[in-house]
Write an enzyme that holds these catalytic residues in place. Sequence first.
Site, PDB file in Angstrom:
ATOM      1  N   CYS A  82       0.877  -1.373   0.047  1.00  0.00           N
ATOM      2  CA  CYS A  82       0.102   0.054   0.049  1.00  0.00           C
ATOM      3  C   CYS A  82       0.801   1.191  -0.171  1.00  0.00           C
ATOM      4  CB  CYS A  82      -1.044  -0.116   1.208  1.00  0.00           C
ATOM      5  SG  CYS A  82      -2.536  -0.523   1.006  1.00  0.00           S
ATOM      6  N   HIS A 359      -5.124  -0.468 -12.836  1.00  0.00           N
ATOM      7  CA  HIS A 359      -4.787  -1.993 -12.219  1.00  0.00           C
ATOM      8  C   HIS A 359      -5.052  -3.017 -13.412  1.00  0.00           C
ATOM      9  CE1 HIS A 359      -4.075  -4.853  -9.268  1.00  0.00           C
ATOM     10  NE2 HIS A 359      -5.207  -5.506  -9.284  1.00  0.00           N
ATOM     11  N   HIS A 401     -12.584  -4.425  -9.877  1.00  0.00           N
ATOM     12  CA  HIS A 401     -11.494  -5.429 -10.170  1.00  0.00           C
ATOM     13  C   HIS A 401     -12.135  -6.445 -11.038  1.00  0.00           C
ATOM     14  CE1 HIS A 401      -8.726  -8.407  -9.376  1.00  0.00           C
ATOM     15  NE2 HIS A 401      -7.928  -7.504  -8.788  1.00  0.00           N
TER      16      HIS A 401
END
Length: 575
Positions: A82, A359, A401
């Site tokens: 993170c 991502h 996601h």
Amino acid sequence: MFSRKLVLAAGVSLLAALPVLSYAQSKPVHPGTPEEEIRYKGAPVPIKPEEAKETLSPKAPPVSPEEFTRAKQIYFERCAGCHGVLRKGATGKPLTPDITLPKGTEYLKVFIAYGTPAGMPNWQTSGELTEKDVDLMARFLQHEPPQPPEFGLKEMKAAWKVHVAPEKRPTRKMNNLNLENLFSVTLRDAGQIALIDGASKKIVNVIDTGYAVHISRMSASGRYLFVIGRDARIDMIDLWMEKPAVVATIKVGLEARSVETSKYKGYEDRYAVAGTYWPPQFVIMKGDTLEPLKIVATRGMTVGDQEYHPEPRVAAIVASHHKPEFVVNVKETGKVLMADYSDLANLKVTEIATARFLHDGGWESSQRYVMMAANQSDKIVVVDTVKSKLEAIVSVGKIPHPGRGANFKHPKFGPVWATSHLGDETISLIGTDPKGHKANAWKVVQTLKGQGGGSLFIKTHPKSKNLWVDTTLNPDTAISQSIAVYDINALDKGFQALPIAEWAGLGEGAKRVVQPEYNKAGDEVWFSVWSAKNQQSAIVVVGDKTRKLKAVIKDKALITPTGKFNVYNTQKDVY
């Protein structure tokens, strides 16, 4: 009560620690933060403590050499995912001495011990860290961040090995395998992949690979399988051999996630490319040997505020079908890079500003526009690979996601691409046909309600009428052990939940259901039922039309099976 400017060591690993989470399974989540979000944030990095150079700060509290080694291990395992290896901040806040020293040890200990509603776990009160460890981390964070070494051409060539030279490989397929219906299955904690025949459901071979294989990708010809681990090791497997085996290996950094091969006409199988988390860069290699040819750094300015970021990680790469280009996602800076591999000596990179933090993602059905999730921005960015420009930025649910996403023809809105979410229960359907359905293009045309948050993958197939959504990270075991399936022609009726883990017939274990994957024909869907390394896992095969159990694959070799990649679907970008 306390400032939220300092959000410390975050996150349990998305894939590394999932089946064996202790605090998340036995302790309540931190108030105000959904448990599935805590499970997702951060990931341990495979960097070893001894690889990172130590720099002690005179003004910081004393830390012994032994303590420093212990602190580096904790940081790399729990925090770097993170906050970044260099503690400059990523999805979490920066933790550099200019911020931590003024706060002091006692102040830092409170945040590490009790966490914050912004998403940091309560490391001490959850039982994950001892009081002694918390005190150590509070002192450690006031010193200069230990920096791992760079990894350039010299290091790559030292790690590169061709096990079987191209001229010594078969000139034709030497086995009776139906390669187009072969599955490459990640055996995550075993450091292996299993090749499973789609018809017989038998394991053809188990092949040693790097640590925690992240994805498998196919060469354009369908002959070579490339797998990359989080330790940045790439293994190239020749599927034409009598018994498929690794023919070349390279290590391209200390941590990585992505690998891809050239697919543009005339360049099939010529190049491979890999992106790394550390160092922040990507490398283009020869497609038949993995010889490193060109390294491109990704350090630079972020989109929007134009601030320099020293650690922009390469998260995902896809190969363009319209130009000799690789489409490279740079996470922290929010940039999509179009790398033209037609002339490596004079490499041209087109930089497209999109949104942070990029991502995963994949193609819409025409394979012209690539859809990428900027997960912490709750956006899907759309890039036109013909014109090499940003087409749209679409607001979706919390922490999209999609994996590669799912393409299908909506009965009302036409072609759509779908993503599920980690942070909420929704599934967003985005119109993708600017010519035939212009009014719906690049808009969320429908939002479905799913089982809950914590979804990692969504999947359908051109020959299917079903849409499958997992909820792997959901804290409710009934939800994490099942799958939601929708009828594409009757989406308003909601989903049917299927008890995949129950069908597996396993004993104790987390038994989380992850990543639907179709066979080539599109009439079967495979699911991983994933438990810890010391517990039995399985793969469950479901008939797509019947939604009934078709087969259960159990074998002592199936240690922590996660991703499954059908050769044909991966080669042709079918999803």
